[in-house]
Design an enzyme around this catalytic site. Sequence first.
Site, short mmCIF file in Angstrom:
data_model
loop_
_atom_site.label_atom_id
_atom_site.label_comp_id
_atom_site.label_asym_id
_atom_site.label_seq_id
_atom_site.Cartn_x
_atom_site.Cartn_y
_atom_site.Cartn_z
N LYS A 101 0.94 -1.24 -0.08
CA LYS A 101 -0.07 -0.01 0.02
C LYS A 101 0.88 1.12 0.00
CE LYS A 101 -2.92 2.50 3.24
NZ LYS A 101 -4.02 2.22 4.25
C1 5RP Z 1 -1.98 4.54 8.32
C2 5RP Z 1 -2.88 3.61 7.50
C3 5RP Z 1 -4.08 4.01 6.77
O1 5RP Z 1 -5.06 3.26 6.97
C4 5RP Z 1 -4.36 4.81 5.63
O2 5RP Z 1 -3.50 5.92 5.74
C5 5RP Z 1 -5.42 4.99 4.80
O3 5RP Z 1 -6.17 5.89 5.30
P1 5RP Z 1 -6.34 7.15 4.57
O4 5RP Z 1 -7.08 6.90 3.18
O5 5RP Z 1 -7.43 8.02 5.44
O6 5RP Z 1 -4.92 7.71 4.26
O7 5RP Z 1 -2.50 2.77 6.91
O8 5RP Z 1 -1.01 3.97 8.57
#
Ligand code: 5RP
Length: 278
Positions: free
Chosen positions: A173
Amino acid sequence: MSWGLQNRLARIIKPATGRTVMLAVDHGYFLGPTSGLECPDATCTPLAPFADTLMLTRGVLRNCISPALDVPIVLRVSGGNSVLEEDLSNETIITSIEECIRMNAAGMALSIFVGAPHQHQTIANLGRLVDEGERYGIPVLAVTAVGKDMVRDSRYLSLASRIAAEMGAHVVKTYYCDDFEKVVGTCPVPIVIAGGKKISEREALELAYNGVNSGAVGVDMGRNIFQSDSPLGMIKAVRAVVHENASVDDAFAIYESEKVAGGAALGAGGGLADDAKA
Ligand code: 5RP
């Protein structure tokens, strides 16, 4: 890759489209009661039918989410810090593999902080978690580039994503950026994009559109869904982009019609430093 691991991965990235809409609601693990997530059950229950997975901590899962909810779970298993600390990279593994199995997790999520003071520790955490995940057939989602001081360009995000894949992460991610094809093209495992801090609904849909059209397999989006004035409208619109290749205009129309039909905002604000990690 064992059958079990492949099966769990197929519960996260849907074989019908090869894509996924992950709903990230794990923010409280270091942000506390983030706006829109003050009552996670009220936020998650109406959205869950439209999410391919929920990404959250075991505490919220155990206390706030009905076991009858039919949605695969990706458990956030790294943490140990809070937004009150300047250096957020000092994370460890805070949930055991046995707990992930008990909670029937489809996957486990852990952050690495490339270029941060605890880079080594977090990358080593990832290696250990992948070993455990491989032993029991649970895929690992590596979350890269969290931290407000990181320069999120394709050079840095390629570096962080590639390191995550080299450590054995099954999915990465990361953030969308210019020249995102380079990030995707140099990372040998599927990439999902984070939403980041709240932006306008149209901009968030453009982000999702650009992400999947540059090779991401979907989104792991939080605030741009649950902090929207129509969270239901947004998740339906994001789904259309991710799974149906909808245009931004068509997806925005889905959001607007759901908003008009009464998709009320879920969150009322008041959370700690919602932008701190974005
Ligand atoms: C934090 C994360 C969150 O899940 C991620 O940031 C996703 O959320 P957003 O779309 O609000 O940024 O992994 O470490």
